[in-house]
Design a protein around this motif. Structure first.
Motif, PDB file in Angstrom:
ATOM      1  N   ALA A 138       1.229  -1.372  -0.283  1.00 31.30           N
ATOM      2  CA  ALA A 138      -0.072  -0.202  -0.353  1.00 31.30           C
ATOM      3  C   ALA A 138       0.833   1.388   0.384  1.00 31.30           C
ATOM      4  N   ALA A 139       1.844   1.456   0.968  1.00 33.86           N
ATOM      5  CA  ALA A 139       3.061   3.003   0.351  1.00 33.86           C
ATOM      6  C   ALA A 139       3.240   2.438  -0.621  1.00 33.86           C
ATOM      7  N   ALA A 140       4.013   1.829  -0.924  1.00 32.24           N
ATOM      8  CA  ALA A 140       4.328   1.540  -2.280  1.00 32.24           C
ATOM      9  C   ALA A 140       3.130   2.156  -3.927  1.00 32.24           C
ATOM     10  N   ALA A 141       1.908   2.137  -3.469  1.00 34.84           N
ATOM     11  CA  ALA A 141       0.988   2.201  -4.226  1.00 34.84           C
ATOM     12  C   ALA A 141       0.472   3.595  -4.213  1.00 34.84           C
ATOM     13  N   LEU A 142       0.776   4.330  -2.467  1.00 34.72           N
ATOM     14  CA  LEU A 142       0.471   5.717  -2.369  1.00 34.72           C
ATOM     15  C   LEU A 142       1.632   6.402  -2.858  1.00 34.72           C
ATOM     16  N   LEU A 143       2.853   5.828  -3.076  1.00 38.90           N
ATOM     17  CA  LEU A 143       3.713   6.941  -3.698  1.00 38.90           C
ATOM     18  C   LEU A 143       3.771   7.008  -4.784  1.00 38.90           C
ATOM     19  N   VAL A 144       2.934   5.998  -5.887  1.00 40.14           N
ATOM     20  CA  VAL A 144       3.081   5.530  -7.528  1.00 40.14           C
ATOM     21  C   VAL A 144       2.127   7.368  -7.493  1.00 40.14           C
ATOM     22  N   ALA A 145       0.458   6.653  -6.882  1.00 42.30           N
ATOM     23  CA  ALA A 145      -0.795   7.803  -6.770  1.00 42.30           C
ATOM     24  C   ALA A 145      -0.105   9.285  -7.035  1.00 42.30           C
ATOM     25  N   ILE A 151      -1.522  11.297   7.282  1.00 44.64           N
ATOM     26  CA  ILE A 151      -2.562   9.901   8.274  1.00 44.64           C
ATOM     27  C   ILE A 151      -1.650   8.800   8.257  1.00 44.64           C
ATOM     28  N   ALA A 152      -1.634   9.126   6.226  1.00 45.88           N
ATOM     29  CA  ALA A 152      -0.538   6.835   6.337  1.00 45.88           C
ATOM     30  C   ALA A 152       0.594   6.792   6.620  1.00 45.88           C
ATOM     31  N   PHE A 153       2.141   8.393   6.372  1.00 55.43           N
ATOM     32  CA  PHE A 153       3.092   7.238   7.413  1.00 55.43           C
ATOM     33  C   PHE A 153       2.588   7.079   8.899  1.00 55.43           C
ATOM     34  N   ALA A 188       7.076  10.726  15.720  1.00 55.53           N
ATOM     35  CA  ALA A 188       7.624  11.609  16.101  1.00 55.53           C
ATOM     36  C   ALA A 188       8.173  13.043  15.279  1.00 55.53           C
ATOM     37  N   LEU A 189       8.434  12.984  14.213  1.00 58.88           N
ATOM     38  CA  LEU A 189       9.149  13.464  13.156  1.00 58.88           C
ATOM     39  C   LEU A 189       7.059  13.949  11.946  1.00 58.88           C
ATOM     40  N   ASP A 190       6.909  12.934  11.565  1.00 58.95           N
ATOM     41  CA  ASP A 190       5.385  12.742  10.957  1.00 58.95           C
ATOM     42  C   ASP A 190       4.394  14.348  12.533  1.00 58.95           C
ATOM     43  N   MET A 191       4.544  13.865  13.369  1.00 54.81           N
ATOM     44  CA  MET A 191       3.828  14.468  14.044  1.00 54.81           C
ATOM     45  C   MET A 191       3.780  15.982  14.529  1.00 54.81           C
ATOM     46  N   ILE A 192       5.274  16.221  14.029  1.00 54.95           N
ATOM     47  CA  ILE A 192       5.699  17.453  14.276  1.00 54.95           C
ATOM     48  C   ILE A 192       5.662  18.683  13.357  1.00 54.95           C
ATOM     49  N   ALA A 193       5.981  17.528  11.648  1.00 51.35           N
ATOM     50  CA  ALA A 193       5.493  18.391  10.348  1.00 51.35           C
ATOM     51  C   ALA A 193       3.808  18.888  10.335  1.00 51.35           C
ATOM     52  N   THR A 194       2.489  18.076  10.937  1.00 50.07           N
ATOM     53  CA  THR A 194       1.049  18.452  10.990  1.00 50.07           C
ATOM     54  C   THR A 194       1.901  19.070  11.135  1.00 50.07           C
ATOM     55  N   TYR A 195       1.977  18.900  12.428  1.00 49.05           N
ATOM     56  CA  TYR A 195       1.651  20.583  13.625  1.00 49.05           C
ATOM     57  C   TYR A 195       2.068  21.756  13.150  1.00 49.05           C
ATOM     58  N   ILE A 196       3.097  21.385  12.596  1.00 47.58           N
ATOM     59  CA  ILE A 196       3.711  23.415  11.920  1.00 47.58           C
ATOM     60  C   ILE A 196       2.450  23.679  10.833  1.00 47.58           C
ATOM     61  N   GLY A 197       2.085  23.075  10.025  1.00 44.28           N
ATOM     62  CA  GLY A 197       1.693  22.606   8.005  1.00 44.28           C
ATOM     63  C   GLY A 197       0.363  22.823   8.706  1.00 44.28           C
ATOM     64  N   LEU A 198      -0.494  22.411  10.091  1.00 44.54           N
ATOM     65  CA  LEU A 198      -2.103  23.776  10.510  1.00 44.54           C
ATOM     66  C   LEU A 198      -1.906  24.389  10.349  1.00 44.54           C
ATOM     67  N   PHE A 199      -1.226  25.160  11.097  1.00 42.19           N
ATOM     68  CA  PHE A 199      -1.423  26.715  11.166  1.00 42.19           C
ATOM     69  C   PHE A 199      -1.248  27.708  10.002  1.00 42.19           C
ATOM     70  N   GLY A 200      -1.337  29.096  10.111  1.00 49.37           N
ATOM     71  CA  GLY A 200      -1.185  29.289   9.015  1.00 49.37           C
ATOM     72  C   GLY A 200      -0.389  31.039   9.424  1.00 49.37           C
TER      73      GLY A 200
END
Length: 395
Positions: free
Chosen positions: A278-285, A310-312, A340-352
């Motif tokens: 599924a990870a391979a399929a998502l990368l292609v998509a 979410i997938a990560f 942990a890195l995924d949560m940090i990236a998402t946290y930063i990306g959610l703010f404007g």
């Protein structure tokens, strides 16, 4: 069980010297220590190879052409010959011999560059790296060397990266979408490692899985960054078939190789194989989704970034679970770190805006510190669970 543990049992009188030797041979336990010598030897091998190349380069004009070729060939064969003598003939300095073989393989690349410069061959770096890893392809199996196998995978990765960036290449692939290809190549290495698990070269399996999963995590992580890929433009002349082909190969290898996970139940083997596929399929998509800057859900996060985050996160959780059952510290640690890195990236990306983001950073900074402490405690608990758990036990 480590070599030192068996030694302590023998010293305590619980087993005889003969029993100690049988245990070591049956479980193929290697002697502890020598890691410092291994590190020093391989660093020394790299320095020797680089030093020789620099010395030749410094006196390039003064050295006759024939001397250059003979010297380069003699140094390469001498490194391999001395390595064989120390590792296989005398058998008393196996790590030093391994390092010399490693230096010989690096000198092979230097000799390729040397011949190219002497005879003014067409300067296409991808061809040099292709010839290098093709020349190394048989060495890991002939020498039964995990270090040579790691160098082979590294050579393939370097060639692949140089090749897809070459304007004359048949597999040219530009812009930031290249990270998708690198992540898929990591999954191909991982699946190949799975297939090697039941072979006579189990050390190769660990090398391929470690490098493959690490490459997959590193190059797929940018997909969780807010706005990543949203500004890129897809060129029609690029080879779009390459991603589906590499993704299909990665999925097939993962699904086939997961059968060799003897410590996992049938359900978990299927789950882990399906997760990698599924990870391979998502990368292609990810390469074919519409790319528009105005597609933002929250803050700067695009639909692609949100799905990737979410997938990560799910992938990391499953990887940790597989690592616990496999008693693999690498899988657990890698999963925890990238969650942990995924949560940090998402946290930063959610703010404007900058002001709102700064305010949220002040309010939630303490939470992140506490969460980091909790995550480390959880990781340590998993490590203890791995040590106390026998292979194949369900968690």
């Amino acid at each position: 069980m480590k070599y030192g543990d068996v030694q302590k049992l023998q010293e305590a009188g619980l087993i005889t010297d003969e029993q100690r030797q049988k245990i070591i041979e049956h479980f193929q336990i290697k002697e502890d220590g020598g890691k410092f010598l291994v590190i020093i030897s391989f660093i020394g091998a790299v320095l020797v190879a680089a030093g020789i190349a620099l010395l030749i380069g410094a006196h390039w004009d003064e050295i006759p052409r024939g001397v250059k070729l003979i010297s380069g060939l003699a140094l390469m064969l001498g490194a391999h010959g001395t390595g064989w003598w120390l590792r296989d003939a005398r058998k008393d300095y196996p790590r030093t011999g391994e390092a010399l073989h490693f230096a010989g393989s690096l000198l092979f690349l230097a000799n390729i560059a040397l011949v190219g410069q002497i005879y003014h061959l067409s300067s296409r770096p991808a061809n040099a790296f292709l010839l290098w890893w093709l020349g190394l392809a048989a060495l890991p199996w002939l020498l039964r060397s995990a270090a040579q196998f790691a160098l082979l995978l590294l050579g393939i990765g370097i060639w692949f990266g140089v090749e897809i960036n070459d304007s004359t290449s048949l597999i040219r692939f530009d812009d930031e979408h290249q990270v998708l290809l690198y992540a898929l190549l990591g999954l191909v290495f991982t699946g190949f490692g799975f297939l090697l698990r039941k072979s006579s070269n189990q050390d190769f399996s660990r090398v391929a899985e470690t490098l493959g999963l690490l490459a997959f995590a590193i190059f797929s992580y940018p997909l969780t960054w807010a706005g990543f890929l949203s500004w890129g433009h897809r060129q029609a002349e690029l080879n779009q078939w390459l991603l589906p082909a590499l993704g299909t190969l990665a999925a097939l290898l993962a699904l086939s190789g997961c059968r060799n996970f003897t410590a996992l139940s049938q359900q978990w083997r299927m789950t882990w194989g399906a997760t990698l596929a599924a990870a391979a399929a998502l990368l292609v998509a990810a390469n074919f989704v519409p790319q528009q800057n105005e597609w933002h859900w929250f803050g700067h996060m695009t639909p692609l970034n949100t799905v990737a985050a979410i997938a990560f996160f799910i992938f990391g959780l499953l990887q940790v679970q597989v690592g616990v059952q496999e008693r693999s510290r690498f899988l657990v640690n890698l999963g925890v770190v990238f969650i942990a890195l995924d949560m940090i990236a998402t946290y930063i990306g959610l703010f404007g805006s900058m002001a709102f983001t700064g305010l949220m950073f002040i309010i939630s900074g303490a939470f992140l510190i506490v969460f980091g402490v909790y995550l480390e405690k959880k990781r340590r608990a998993l490590m203890k669970q791995i040590k106390s758990q026998t292979p194949g036990t369900k968690v």
